[in-house]
Design an enzyme around this catalytic site. Sequence first.
Site, PDB file in Angstrom:
ATOM      1  N   THR A   1       0.815  -1.224   0.000  1.00 17.90           N
ATOM      2  CA  THR A   1       0.000   0.000   0.000  1.00 17.90           C
ATOM      3  C   THR A   1       0.844   1.268   0.000  1.00 17.90           C
ATOM      4  O   THR A   1       0.341   2.344  -0.318  1.00 17.90           O
ATOM      5  CB  THR A   1      -0.925   0.043   1.231  1.00 17.90           C
TER       6      THR A   1
ATOM      7  N   CYS B   1       1.994   2.943   9.506  1.00 17.84           N
ATOM      8  CA  CYS B   1       0.990   3.072  10.563  1.00 17.84           C
ATOM      9  C   CYS B   1       1.618   2.903  11.948  1.00 17.84           C
ATOM     10  O   CYS B   1       2.764   2.455  12.083  1.00 17.84           O
ATOM     11  CB  CYS B   1      -0.082   1.983  10.420  1.00 17.84           C
TER      12      CYS B   1
ATOM     13  N   CYS C   1      -2.936   0.577  14.787  1.00 19.16           N
ATOM     14  CA  CYS C   1      -3.841   0.999  13.719  1.00 19.16           C
ATOM     15  C   CYS C   1      -5.011   0.022  13.581  1.00 19.16           C
ATOM     16  O   CYS C   1      -4.811  -1.200  13.550  1.00 19.16           O
ATOM     17  CB  CYS C   1      -3.086   1.089  12.402  1.00 19.16           C
TER      18      CYS C   1
ATOM     19  N   ARG D   1       3.828   6.782   2.963  1.00 18.31           N
ATOM     20  CA  ARG D   1       2.907   7.857   3.326  1.00 18.31           C
ATOM     21  C   ARG D   1       2.240   7.544   4.656  1.00 18.31           C
ATOM     22  O   ARG D   1       1.946   6.376   4.937  1.00 18.31           O
ATOM     23  CB  ARG D   1       1.816   8.037   2.256  1.00 18.31           C
TER      24      ARG D   1
ATOM     25  N   CYS E   1      -0.571   6.933   7.413  1.00 14.21           N
ATOM     26  CA  CYS E   1      -1.943   6.417   7.399  1.00 14.21           C
ATOM     27  C   CYS E   1      -2.907   7.514   7.854  1.00 14.21           C
ATOM     28  O   CYS E   1      -2.637   8.242   8.812  1.00 14.21           O
ATOM     29  CB  CYS E   1      -2.037   5.214   8.330  1.00 14.21           C
TER      30      CYS E   1
ATOM     31  N   CYS F   1      -4.800   6.049  11.588  1.00 11.32           N
ATOM     32  CA  CYS F   1      -4.127   6.094  12.897  1.00 11.32           C
ATOM     33  C   CYS F   1      -3.228   7.316  13.060  1.00 11.32           C
ATOM     34  O   CYS F   1      -2.709   7.564  14.147  1.00 11.32           O
ATOM     35  CB  CYS F   1      -3.322   4.814  13.127  1.00 11.32           C
TER      36      CYS F   1
END
Length: 351
Positions: A33, A37, A41, A66, A68, A71
């Site tokens: 993805t 996190c 999370c 990147r 999340c 969370c």
Amino acid sequence: MLNFLPSTDEMYHAVVERNSAYDGVFFTAVRTTGIFCRPTCPAKKPRPENVEFYPSVRDALAAGYRPCKRCRPLVPNGGAPEWLRRLLEKVDDDPSLRWKDADLRDMSIDPIRVRRWFLAHYGMTFHAYQRARRLGLAMGQIRHGADLTHTAYDHGFESLSGFRDAFGKLFGETPGRSRAATCVMVTRVLTPLGPMIAGATDDGLCLLEFTDRRMLETQIKRLRKLLACAVAPGSNPHIARLHDELTRYFDGTLEQFTVPLVVPGTEFQRAVWDSLRRVPYGETSTYAALARDIGRPGAQRAVGKANGDNRLAIIIPCHRIVRSDGQLWGYGGGIWRKRYLIDHERKHARS
């Protein structure tokens, strides 16, 4: 990159269990993805072969991941969420105000959400927190000679009898009898290793423990008995000083804490704790060496127990004690924290 992290198996197990004790210790990045996190999370748990672990937000961002949106790992660990921050600022501006659910709704804040957050982070509801804080401030004024009636009304109580009842339930005594009592103000302190509870009297710091330590409740009970004290939410200059010194310690710019300490205990315990403070920053020692240092060679077992009874984590550096073969063991805050602290100090120790 993984010098300060628990094992991969331990971290993945923490992610599966959403273990809050590891929140802020590492971050979970998912290759499929491109998102990283917190361990807690609520998103669907990734397969172990798709996961990477990073010790900091900076490292995860540098690797191209990147944050999340669920969370929010960029929010400081243990800090209040954005939706709650404005309320906390207003409480700090005037702790004597009595906030009701209707007041929260007027600010577009769900009272149930507030209740859950305070139960999770303080072990009490928002209304109980407000009441305890008002009573703590009231006790401070009473101990400095303030009039009981004026103090009660100044801190949001509608009657003197209501003030007396609430005061007695929290502190176990009447306001009048508390004038000579010791009061420990306690608050949460955020660190890279997770939130801690700090407590201080007018004379100095007496408590600093990780909030997830199983012994925390026992330590507070012992402290109340040893100091014959009341405990209330709040802060004082010693806690403010601690916050500054802890920040510099974790930045690697402070080796020796100077905040005054209050360390009630037996003569043997105090001797062990004094010996612990003599273990140099960036170095380690053993129970046998501590026993020799206090003139009790062969008393390693008793020294170990006194070490475990230490109520001032990091400040009285029980994390610097290792086994005679150099292995890490016996740390109430968790071996991974002990490893972090030892590695951190070795890295920043002045040569």
